[in-house]
Design a protein around this motif. Structure first.
Motif, PDB file in Angstrom:
ATOM      1  N   THR A 205     145.504  20.432 182.734  1.00  0.00           N
ATOM      2  CA  THR A 205     145.521  21.073 181.415  1.00  0.00           C
ATOM      3  C   THR A 205     146.926  21.524 181.036  1.00  0.00           C
ATOM      4  N   LEU A 206     147.687  22.008 182.018  1.00  0.00           N
ATOM      5  CA  LEU A 206     149.039  22.495 181.718  1.00  0.00           C
ATOM      6  C   LEU A 206     149.993  21.353 181.397  1.00  0.00           C
TER       7      LEU A 206
ATOM      8  N   SER B  14     140.083  21.338 179.389  1.00  0.00           N
ATOM      9  CA  SER B  14     139.377  21.062 180.645  1.00  0.00           C
ATOM     10  C   SER B  14     138.011  20.443 180.393  1.00  0.00           C
TER      11      SER B  14
ATOM     12  N   LEU C 282     143.382  25.834 176.989  1.00  0.00           N
ATOM     13  CA  LEU C 282     143.286  25.182 178.297  1.00  0.00           C
ATOM     14  C   LEU C 282     141.829  24.934 178.674  1.00  0.00           C
TER      15      LEU C 282
ATOM     16  N   ALA D 157     149.543  21.280 175.289  1.00  0.00           N
ATOM     17  CA  ALA D 157     149.820  22.581 175.894  1.00  0.00           C
ATOM     18  C   ALA D 157     151.246  22.703 176.403  1.00  0.00           C
TER      19      ALA D 157
ATOM     20  N   TRP E 155     145.035  28.494 185.983  1.00  0.00           N
ATOM     21  CA  TRP E 155     144.818  27.148 185.468  1.00  0.00           C
ATOM     22  C   TRP E 155     145.580  26.103 186.272  1.00  0.00           C
TER      23      TRP E 155
END
Length: 354
Positions: free
Chosen positions: A191-192, A324, A320, A197, A184
């Motif tokens: 996303t991270l 996205s 995630l 998250a 990812w």
């Protein structure tokens, strides 16, 4: 090994068509399929005269139902890729090889395959048996399904095992976690960093590290389904559960097939709210039935710890994935599912916080 199990790489508008000469979602395809069957050029057609209708679409395939026009038995499903072969998460031939090992009474099984676009349909495709019934939804779940699910998964694992020796050693939960984050981070780094998250990552890592011991000394099973989520479980008119969609099947951990259907962390249409008592019953029933069927013995305690790890791995992966897609046309839905998954993960990993 990248976890990224049931959702796969998001498909963008530019990804869906290039390299394919046939649009898998074209409504006019029904007439094409019916004409091909009548001409004898549709591999795997259940009869020369069929009616074709669209069943639904996933990330990689659109499914078309092929029924004999006389309404006789033996309907089949044609699965047509929605993206070029290079963008498929798994080669079609590998999934077809798995389908060839599945008894028809347990779910989708192989009928035919056209591996290239060099055919009258101008696209590769797979034809499988049709599993009558309806996919499960969250509202369908009730505790009485636990023994049926345990039996289905145990029988599936035993049927495809063929007394083969165990495969290579299983990676630890920590190894799987770092592979997931690496993928990812390289593919969708935003996303991270998302606030839903980012605060979860360190307690999530700690929770998985606590499960590593249960992976030590374990070897991969020859074939697991790899995507036992609610939409891939069909409740038939006879009241039995069956499995469909083997796109993510392959060697792996038997505990993974016990983790993806649900648990304490839910969100979206994929997971059932299964409480701790039901989870214990699922694991214990599976271990007992596997032993009865002659499969390699499995300690229920270690199996439960690995199932716990796979729930954590899968739910963060799906969080995630939803993040996205949160900016796409259907972004509100994915954003809502991301909120649900993040909240569930936070509850489960909070005990690992310093």
């Amino acid at each position: 090994m990248i976890v990224n199990p049931q959702r796969g790489e998001p498909v963008t508008a530019s990804d869906e068509a290039p390299g394919l000469r046939r649009d898998a979602d074209d409504p006019g395809l029904a007439v094409v399929l019916e004409d091909m069957a009548r001409q004898g050029s549709l591999t795997g057609a259940p009869a020369p005269a069929i009616t074709a209708s669209r069943l639904g679409a996933g990330e990689s395939y659109t499914a078309w139902l092929l029924r004999p026009a006389d309404q006789g038995a033996g309907a089949h499903v044609l699965r047509l890729p929605r993206r070029p072969a290079a963008q498929m998460p798994r080669p079609m031939a590998e999934e077809y090889a798995a389908l060839q090992r599945v008894p028809a009474d347990l779910g989708s099984s192989a009928v035919a395959m056209e591996p290239s676009a060099d055919n009258p349909l101008a696209s590769p495709y797979i034809v499988t048996t049709y599993v009558p019934g309806r996919p499960l939804s969250r509202g369908d779940w009730y505790p009485g399904l636990v023994p049926a699910l345990a039996e289905l998964i145990a029988r599936f694992h035993r049927a495809v095992d063929e007394d083969a020796p165990p495969q290579g050693p299983l990676p630890t939960a920590t190894h799987e976690a770092e592979a997931l984050l690496s993928w990812w981070g390289e593919s969708h780094p935003g996303t991270l960093a998302d606030p839903r998250a980012r605060p979860l990552l360190e307690p999530w890592r700690r929770a998985l590290a606590a499960c590593d011991e249960a992976f030590e000394g374990q070897r991969a099973h020859r074939l697991i389904h790899g995507d036992v989520v609610l939409p891939n479980l069909v409740l038939g008119p006879d009241g039995r559960l069956r499995l469909i969609d083997l796109e993510w099947s392959g060697p792996g951990d038997r505990a993974k097939d016990l983790a993806l259907v649900g648990g304490a962390i839910t969100g979206g249409p994929w997971y059932a709210p299964i409480d701790g008592e039901q989870v214990r019953a699922l694991v214990e029933d599976y271990a007992r039935l596997s032993a009865t069927l002659g499969a390699m013995p499995e300690d229920a305690g270690r199996l439960a710890r690995r199932r716990e790890a796979w729930e954590l791995l899968d739910r963060l992966d799906n969080l995630l994935y939803c993040l996205s897609r949160a900016t796409e046309e259907e972004g509100r839905r994915y954003a809502r599912w991301a909120d649900e998954l993040a909240a569930g993960l936070a509850r489960v990993v909070s005990s690992c916080a310093p």
